[in-house]
Design an enzyme around this catalytic site. Structure first.
Site, mmCIF file in Angstrom:
data_model
loop_
_atom_site.group_PDB
_atom_site.id
_atom_site.type_symbol
_atom_site.label_atom_id
_atom_site.label_comp_id
_atom_site.label_asym_id
_atom_site.label_seq_id
_atom_site.Cartn_x
_atom_site.Cartn_y
_atom_site.Cartn_z
ATOM 1 N N PHE A 113 0.858 -1.181 0.000
ATOM 2 C CA PHE A 113 0.000 0.000 0.000
ATOM 3 C C PHE A 113 0.899 1.238 0.000
ATOM 4 O O PHE A 113 1.879 1.294 0.752
ATOM 5 C CB PHE A 113 -0.878 -0.032 1.248
ATOM 6 C CG PHE A 113 -1.984 0.970 1.229
ATOM 7 C CD1 PHE A 113 -3.112 0.779 0.448
ATOM 8 C CD2 PHE A 113 -1.900 2.116 2.005
ATOM 9 C CE1 PHE A 113 -4.134 1.703 0.445
ATOM 10 C CE2 PHE A 113 -2.935 3.049 2.013
ATOM 11 C CZ PHE A 113 -4.045 2.843 1.229
ATOM 12 N N ASP A 184 2.792 -6.186 7.360
ATOM 13 C CA ASP A 184 1.566 -5.402 7.471
ATOM 14 C C ASP A 184 0.388 -6.359 7.246
ATOM 15 O O ASP A 184 0.312 -7.039 6.216
ATOM 16 C CB ASP A 184 1.565 -4.275 6.427
ATOM 17 C CG ASP A 184 0.434 -3.297 6.677
ATOM 18 O OD1 ASP A 184 -0.653 -3.739 7.121
ATOM 19 O OD2 ASP A 184 0.620 -2.091 6.416
ATOM 20 N N TYR A 209 -10.185 -1.101 11.045
ATOM 21 C CA TYR A 209 -11.462 -0.645 10.463
ATOM 22 C C TYR A 209 -11.854 -1.459 9.241
ATOM 23 O O TYR A 209 -12.916 -1.270 8.688
ATOM 24 C CB TYR A 209 -11.416 0.856 10.115
ATOM 25 C CG TYR A 209 -10.188 1.275 9.343
ATOM 26 C CD1 TYR A 209 -10.087 1.049 7.974
ATOM 27 C CD2 TYR A 209 -9.119 1.894 9.988
ATOM 28 C CE1 TYR A 209 -8.960 1.419 7.274
ATOM 29 C CE2 TYR A 209 -7.979 2.273 9.294
ATOM 30 C CZ TYR A 209 -7.904 2.031 7.937
ATOM 31 O OH TYR A 209 -6.778 2.389 7.252
ATOM 32 N N LYS A 210 -10.972 -2.377 8.806
ATOM 33 C CA LYS A 210 -11.292 -3.217 7.641
ATOM 34 C C LYS A 210 -12.028 -4.470 8.133
ATOM 35 O O LYS A 210 -13.169 -4.376 8.556
ATOM 36 C CB LYS A 210 -10.011 -3.519 6.865
ATOM 37 C CG LYS A 210 -9.450 -2.247 6.204
ATOM 38 C CD LYS A 210 -8.077 -2.402 5.581
ATOM 39 C CE LYS A 210 -7.635 -1.074 4.962
ATOM 40 N NZ LYS A 210 -6.210 -1.009 4.663
ATOM 41 N N ARG A 356 -13.006 -3.868 -7.067
ATOM 42 C CA ARG A 356 -12.564 -4.756 -5.993
ATOM 43 C C ARG A 356 -13.736 -5.120 -5.093
ATOM 44 O O ARG A 356 -14.554 -4.256 -4.748
ATOM 45 C CB ARG A 356 -11.486 -4.010 -5.207
ATOM 46 C CG ARG A 356 -10.795 -4.817 -4.157
ATOM 47 C CD ARG A 356 -9.683 -3.993 -3.532
ATOM 48 N NE ARG A 356 -10.200 -2.923 -2.687
ATOM 49 C CZ ARG A 356 -9.531 -2.374 -1.668
ATOM 50 N NH1 ARG A 356 -8.316 -2.782 -1.392
ATOM 51 N NH2 ARG A 356 -10.063 -1.419 -0.954
HETATM 52 C C1 LIG Z 1 -5.553 0.371 4.620
HETATM 53 C C2 LIG Z 1 -4.077 0.358 4.652
HETATM 54 C C3 LIG Z 1 -3.346 1.423 5.205
HETATM 55 C C4 LIG Z 1 -4.021 2.656 5.709
HETATM 56 O O1 LIG Z 1 -3.265 3.302 6.688
HETATM 57 P P1 LIG Z 1 -3.962 4.338 7.678
HETATM 58 O O2 LIG Z 1 -2.855 4.999 8.357
HETATM 59 O O3 LIG Z 1 -4.880 3.555 8.580
HETATM 60 O O4 LIG Z 1 -4.777 5.289 6.837
HETATM 61 C C5 LIG Z 1 -1.965 1.299 5.267
HETATM 62 N N1 LIG Z 1 -1.337 0.198 4.797
HETATM 63 C C6 LIG Z 1 -2.008 -0.829 4.245
HETATM 64 C C7 LIG Z 1 -1.257 -2.024 3.753
HETATM 65 C C8 LIG Z 1 -3.393 -0.772 4.127
HETATM 66 O O5 LIG Z 1 -4.060 -1.754 3.546
#
Ligand SMILES: *Cc1c(COP(=O)(O)O)cnc(C)c1O
Length: 397
Positions: A113, A184, A209-210, A356
């Site tokens: 990400f 992660d 939150y996911k 998705r």
């Molecule tokens: C959703 C996601 C994020 C989002 O980071 P936030 O700091 O919570 O906005 C970061 N890394 C990955 C791999 C994600 O899927």
């Protein structure tokens, strides 16, 4: 066997909506409404600042962290909550780099990400000691692990394609090469069985939150392997990670173990929502969730490929090599997703061309999968996506 009819009733999903975006923002757990209302009126309202002691607010980041720990194979006392995932990525990477000071390369992949890569770039810039972020294709990660790598920093499930890395094998390879591994788990925690301790991960981070349904902006988690608990240096040395926050010393001394990964005041209201959301996992077997998720994804792929020509599968067909999501590519992906959302099928779009869909057995079953495909089929057959309002880009896609 997990009773998915029971878990489904725990979530509030509006009538007429097929929600295939729990991989981005889980739905509201019904119980969270009362729990938060009670917390506000009974704890904050009545106890005011005494709540930090009498309502256990100060212990909440550790207590909730232990609940997350059960879902990711972390021993008690190795996970703590707070901040956002981006911040936790920074903390984990900074600590890992400190533990391997003679190497110069942070290895990641192009399926990570962007925020993780951005945080690494920012950290490397601040450290100013000639570190380099090396980004390879996801398929090339294993071969790119060599003796130059200080830290392997990857996301287990690729947010765009759903591709699943082998955490145990890559961590083993990293260790054999003298590198540390930071994982992660943003698209893993609550989506599939994870065993951070068994895989010997050095650090792991993730958001809630996911798949964990903690609500928009819910606090993130960080895991530190027991072997690093007392040596990991906290780069974000806030007062609540101090050994004795209320001694108000002028100099920082890292707290014991995982406590040092705390930074500032915990988000008590958000942690209360998350705590209520985590009740949904009581009596749920992650192996059952995994089996059901693979079944739902397989069904979706089969039906879409049979009924919606023009959509190209972007996710592997092998269930055990993906997370809990399926993506298809189409040059008009954005408009197609808007047409779906207008008809109550909620997924999302990831640039440049992926639509998705996340599959979450806690509240999604075959009926929803088939219902979503029927609507997608009609949109594709009749070109219903080609309307001006479906091409207009919103801020959040
Ligand atoms: C959703 C996601 C994020 C989002 O980071 P936030 O700091 O919570 O906005 C970061 N890394 C990955 C791999 C994600 O899927």
């Amino acid at each position: 066997m997990t009773d998915f009819a029971r878990t489904r009733a725990l979530f509030e999903i509006p009538e007429g909506v097929i929600y295939l975006d729990g991989n981005s923002l889980g739905p509201l757990p019904v119980a969270a409404k009362k729990r938060v209302a009670d917390m506000l009126s009974e704890e904050w309202g009545k106890h005011l600042i005494k709540g930090w002691n009498v309502s256990g607010w100060m212990a909440q980041p550790r207590r909730v962290g232990d609940r997350i720990g059960k879902l990711i194979g972390a021993p008690e006392g190795t996970v703590v909550m707070g901040d956002t995932l981006s911040i936790k990525v920074y903390q984990a990477l900074a600590a890992a780099l400190d533990l391997n000071p003679d190497r110069k390369v942070v290895l990641s992949d192009s399926g990570n990400f962007p925020s993780d890569l951005y945080m690494a770039q920012g950290l490397i810039g601040s450290l100013g000691r000639g570190l380099e972020l090396k980004v390879v294709e996801p398929e090339e990660v294993e071969a790119a692990i060599d003796e130059t790598v200080a830290v392997l920093m990857v996301t287990e499930v690729d947010y765009r394609t759903g591709r699943l890395h082998d955490m145990k094998a890559l961590t083993q390879k990293a260790h054999a090469a003298g590198a540390l591994a930071v994982w992660d788990l943003a698209h893993s925690a609550g989506a599939l069985p994870v065993d951070v301790y068994g895989a010997d991960a050095d650090f792991a981070v993730g958001c809630t939150y996911k798949y964990l349904n903690g609500g928009p902006g819910a606090p993130a988690f960080i895991y530190v392997a027991p072997k690093h608990a007392e040596t990991a240096r906290p780069a974000l040395s806030g007062w609540l990670g101090h050994e004795a926050p209320f001694a108000f010393d002028l100099d920082y001394r890292a707290g014991q173990g995982i406590d040092r990964m705390r930074v500032g005041t915990p988000p008590v209201i958000a942690l209360t929502v998350l705590d209520a959301a985590l009740d949904a996992w009581e009596g749920v077997s992650m192996l059952d969730v995994r089996a059901a998720s693979i079944g739902l994804c397989d069904l979706f792929i089969r039906e879409v490929e049979g009924r919606c020509p023009g959509l190209e599968l972007a996710t592997t067909r092998h269930g055990h090599q993906r997370g809990s999501q399926v993506s298809f590519r189409h040059p008009q992906g954005y408009a197609i997703m808007q047409a779906l959302i207008a008809r109550g099928v909620i997924g999302d779009f990831r640039a440049p061309d992926a639509i998705r869909f996340g599959f979450t057995p806690l509240y999604i079953g075959e009926k929803e999968v088939l219902g979503a495909v029927a609507i997608l089929e009609s949109i594709m057959k009749d070109g219903l996506w080609d309307r001006p309002e479906y091409h207009r880009k919103a801020a959040v896609t």
